[in-house]
Design a protein around this motif. Sequence first.
Motif, mmCIF file in Angstrom:
data_model
loop_
_atom_site.group_PDB
_atom_site.id
_atom_site.type_symbol
_atom_site.label_atom_id
_atom_site.label_comp_id
_atom_site.label_asym_id
_atom_site.label_seq_id
_atom_site.Cartn_x
_atom_site.Cartn_y
_atom_site.Cartn_z
ATOM 1 N N THR A 104 1.009 -1.514 -0.053
ATOM 2 C CA THR A 104 0.300 0.049 0.107
ATOM 3 C C THR A 104 0.975 1.167 0.078
ATOM 4 O O THR A 104 1.024 2.339 -0.808
ATOM 5 N N LYS A 105 2.066 1.968 0.559
ATOM 6 C CA LYS A 105 2.755 2.374 0.705
ATOM 7 C C LYS A 105 3.292 2.584 -0.587
ATOM 8 O O LYS A 105 3.721 3.825 -0.863
ATOM 9 N N ALA A 106 4.334 1.686 -1.612
ATOM 10 C CA ALA A 106 4.468 1.506 -2.314
ATOM 11 C C ALA A 106 3.783 1.975 -4.109
ATOM 12 O O ALA A 106 3.986 3.148 -3.806
ATOM 13 N N GLU A 107 2.634 1.643 -3.395
ATOM 14 C CA GLU A 107 1.297 2.643 -4.414
ATOM 15 C C GLU A 107 1.544 3.798 -3.760
ATOM 16 O O GLU A 107 1.276 4.699 -5.377
ATOM 17 N N GLN A 108 1.435 4.858 -2.940
ATOM 18 C CA GLN A 108 1.332 5.824 -2.935
ATOM 19 C C GLN A 108 2.547 6.126 -3.294
ATOM 20 O O GLN A 108 2.292 7.676 -3.718
ATOM 21 N N SER A 109 4.021 6.361 -2.914
ATOM 22 C CA SER A 109 5.264 6.606 -3.562
ATOM 23 C C SER A 109 5.001 6.754 -4.668
ATOM 24 O O SER A 109 5.141 7.622 -5.422
ATOM 25 N N GLU A 110 4.388 5.615 -5.748
ATOM 26 C CA GLU A 110 4.494 5.601 -7.220
ATOM 27 C C GLU A 110 3.759 6.882 -7.887
ATOM 28 O O GLU A 110 3.698 8.010 -8.308
ATOM 29 N N THR A 111 2.466 6.631 -7.278
ATOM 30 C CA THR A 111 1.342 8.217 -7.688
ATOM 31 C C THR A 111 2.125 9.447 -6.897
ATOM 32 O O THR A 111 2.161 10.208 -8.556
ATOM 33 N N MET A 112 3.093 9.743 -6.021
ATOM 34 C CA MET A 112 3.829 11.195 -5.655
ATOM 35 C C MET A 112 4.269 11.129 -6.359
ATOM 36 O O MET A 112 4.609 12.518 -7.300
ATOM 37 N N VAL A 113 4.965 10.286 -7.439
ATOM 38 C CA VAL A 113 6.559 10.429 -8.515
ATOM 39 C C VAL A 113 5.689 10.947 -9.218
ATOM 40 O O VAL A 113 6.793 11.915 -9.881
ATOM 41 N N GLN A 114 4.878 9.867 -9.706
ATOM 42 C CA GLN A 114 4.034 10.501 -11.570
ATOM 43 C C GLN A 114 3.785 12.362 -11.398
ATOM 44 O O GLN A 114 3.570 12.653 -11.908
ATOM 45 N N GLU A 115 2.938 12.275 -9.996
ATOM 46 C CA GLU A 115 3.024 14.058 -10.379
ATOM 47 C C GLU A 115 3.984 15.149 -10.421
ATOM 48 O O GLU A 115 4.145 16.217 -11.798
ATOM 49 N N ILE A 116 4.946 14.064 -9.652
ATOM 50 C CA ILE A 116 6.278 15.413 -9.882
ATOM 51 C C ILE A 116 7.320 15.109 -11.519
ATOM 52 O O ILE A 116 7.202 16.297 -12.071
ATOM 53 N N CYS A 117 7.005 14.057 -11.580
ATOM 54 C CA CYS A 117 7.349 14.089 -13.650
ATOM 55 C C CYS A 117 6.518 14.724 -14.487
ATOM 56 O O CYS A 117 6.906 15.322 -15.496
ATOM 57 N N ARG A 118 5.342 14.271 -14.083
ATOM 58 C CA ARG A 118 4.533 15.144 -15.145
ATOM 59 C C ARG A 118 5.114 16.689 -15.416
ATOM 60 O O ARG A 118 4.721 17.310 -16.297
ATOM 61 N N ASP A 119 5.436 16.981 -13.895
ATOM 62 C CA ASP A 119 5.521 19.098 -13.491
ATOM 63 C C ASP A 119 7.100 19.295 -15.139
ATOM 64 O O ASP A 119 7.444 19.556 -16.050
ATOM 65 N N ILE A 120 7.648 17.922 -14.664
ATOM 66 C CA ILE A 120 8.910 17.989 -15.190
ATOM 67 C C ILE A 120 9.133 17.938 -16.082
ATOM 68 O O ILE A 120 9.695 18.686 -17.058
ATOM 69 N N LYS A 121 8.006 16.949 -17.376
ATOM 70 C CA LYS A 121 8.523 16.624 -19.183
ATOM 71 C C LYS A 121 7.523 18.338 -19.328
ATOM 72 O O LYS A 121 8.173 18.627 -20.396
ATOM 73 N N LYS A 122 6.802 18.695 -18.518
ATOM 74 C CA LYS A 122 6.365 19.679 -19.304
ATOM 75 C C LYS A 122 7.168 20.850 -19.561
ATOM 76 O O LYS A 122 7.648 21.474 -20.034
ATOM 77 N N LEU A 123 7.909 21.094 -18.878
ATOM 78 C CA LEU A 123 9.581 22.142 -18.349
ATOM 79 C C LEU A 123 9.685 21.620 -19.495
ATOM 80 O O LEU A 123 10.884 22.151 -20.737
ATOM 81 N N ASP A 124 10.152 20.335 -19.590
ATOM 82 C CA ASP A 124 11.304 20.076 -21.411
ATOM 83 C C ASP A 124 10.360 20.530 -22.285
ATOM 84 O O ASP A 124 11.708 20.653 -22.889
ATOM 85 N N PHE A 125 9.995 19.767 -22.412
ATOM 86 C CA PHE A 125 9.060 20.593 -23.869
ATOM 87 C C PHE A 125 8.674 21.247 -23.816
ATOM 88 O O PHE A 125 9.304 22.616 -24.858
#
Length: 815
Positions: free
Chosen positions: A81-102
Amino acid sequence: MASPDKQSALDYINQMFPTEASLSGVEPLMQKIHSEIRRVDAEILSAVRQQSNSGSKAKEDLAAATRAVQELLYKMQEIKTKAEQSETMVQEICRDIKKLDFAKKHITTTITALHRLTMLVSAVEQLQAMASKRQYKEAAAQLEAVNQLCSHFEAYRDFQKIAELREKFKSIKQILKSHVFSDFSSLGTGKETEESYLLQQLSDACLVVDALEPSVREELVKNFCSRELTSYRQIFEGAELAKLDKTERRYAWIKRRLRTNEEIWKLFPLSWHVPYLLCIQFCKLTRTQLVDILDKLKEKPDVGTLLLALQRTLEFEEELAEKFGGGSRSKELGSDTGEDTAESSSQNISDIRKKYEKRLAAHHGNENEDQDGHKDLSVPDAGFNFRGIISSCFEPYLAVYVELEERTLMEHLEKLVQEETWETEEGSQTNILSSSMQVFLIIRRTLKRCSALTKNQTLFNLFKVFQRILKAYATKLFLRLPKGGTGLVAAATKTSDKDERLICYIVNTAEYCHKTSGELAENVSKIVDPQYADSIDMSEVQDEFSAVITKALITLVHGIETKFDSEMAAMTRVPWGTLESVGDQSEYVNGINTILTSSIPVLGRLLSPIYFQFFLDKLASSLGPRFYLNIFKCKQISETGAQQMLLDTQAVKTILLEIPSRGKQVSAAAGYSKFVSREMSKAEALLKVILSPIDSVADTYCALLPEGTPSEFQRILDLKGLKRTDQQSILDDYNKRGAGTYQQSIKAAVPSAPSSTVAPVLPTPAGIIPLKEELARAAALGRGAATTGIRRILALTESTTKDRKDGPLRKLFIG
């Protein structure tokens, strides 16, 4: 049947106690087994007691393990359960980074495109200024830069600004092209010598042309070459120089043009190959003009003029091939090649021919190829072949040359035959007439001359001329054969010793021509264009020489036969019916021996073994039956006369058997000896019949001559001196025996009186050429003969010897 356990127990007991004496050890063994049983029972009891004491402890351990497993499963679920919560948090962080890269990438691309667009606009404006000022050197470099910048905007060509820039760039290139073409139009007008800067400007313009499309360079070079050849076209299309005898001046014009402008034309880059392409256009134009000149000739061209024009054309093509990387064959000729350059156009034909002999090795690669429009002419490495590009146009008009060569060859042939001594040099090993070697020497020279000019239709036509010349020479040999004794009836004149030698020379010469003509055909087939190679054939010519050999050998046999006429007549004049005793061999036998002794050694020395054997076989097949039939020409033969004649027959047989050794060719002796013995044995058998008593003559005749005929038997009775009234009973007795059928070997009718000397007719000689159908069959048999031609000769002369009649071919052998 005992069970396995019982069987094993029995085996064990038998093993422990194999004998009765060993049974004393039963008691100690039983004590040992009881002791072992007690020990095992004690161990089992101890194990059972220990098991009952540890049972409660095992249950406690099992319950503890179950509880531990349940706790572990709970912790694993919590971690997931804790691992799934961590994965959701990482995806939200990476989404912002991709927008900046594009965003960063798009900004970078836009900045780069704007920068390049700025550079392109600036470069196009600079190029436009350079083009207007004719700054070719700077414009060439700027063109390269603009081309590279334009390549970056291929994906944006639909944008209005980009489309406008590309259109502007295109118009600038068109302006540059027009300026360059305009400046190059002054090249060759003399301005370049007055204005020195013009050459440098044109050299810089070449850089611009290289920076433009390849089609611009091709168009420029083509226009330049056309402009250079304009004066050539005007000069040599005029009435004064548009002649065949002015061909050499055409090549002098282009060579002078190349030499004069060599320094000026260095302004062109080497990769353009301007002189090379100019020469190609010159050759094509020259070919067109020469074809037009040849077509407009009202009569056949002069051979000397035609050959000289062709020769100069070949020399020019060879120079171009050497200059532009096609290689040269003329170097092999050494200083001889240079001797011809100073010759004037007024050379006569004989001089031209001599020159061709020096040029043989220079033109073996000439091919009649259509060079127009089939190859890439931009660079010499494309494989363009200058050899034949002009000279091939002469091919359809070289018939006059072939006619001249044929007349010349025929004149040489007539002269050689007239000057022929019909003797060979003393000590010659070949015994061949010198005229034959001279004929082939002249033919080879003619072949070399023609192959230096062309290897196509003209060479093939000349080969046909060679065939006609050799056939004519074969006819000359045929007609030179002695005429005496060559018909169905031998001529009155005898063949002299000189005639016999001449016949041998003709046989050897015809064989030499047969072999050499085949070699000539092989050489021509290797030289001539492949499309004609399969049609090169000398079989008809070889057949002509084979016929000469056949006729010569038959003439030789008939000549020897003619010498025997007097001896055969002398044999019939001997009084065989009144001889009183048997003595040495008769004079006519000595005459036969003298004839053969004088002729055979010479023939054996001059003829090859295979032809000498052929001659011997024909001589034996003629002389044996002739001697046999000559006996019937005699009048009455007594017993003593028959004995003497039998002695003479054996002497003649011995003389014939000695012929191979006299000719010093004993290799053919074995087969020949059997043939002579078989033929002469018939004469011996005939004489033995004559020697037999009257009452047994029929028996003897049937035994010794089983193929005899009634008419022949009656003639034997006449030779024995019997009257017709006395013969009847013997004939009746013979007829009752069922004598053999009538044979064609003796065709004479039964004489009306005993004194008659009419002899049976001699069968057609085996050497006579057969009738048409027999000749065709014989030719088919001999078609695959080797180069010696002897098989074909044998086929022609031995295909058949029966039932021949006079026909149209018979006249060929009647003197």
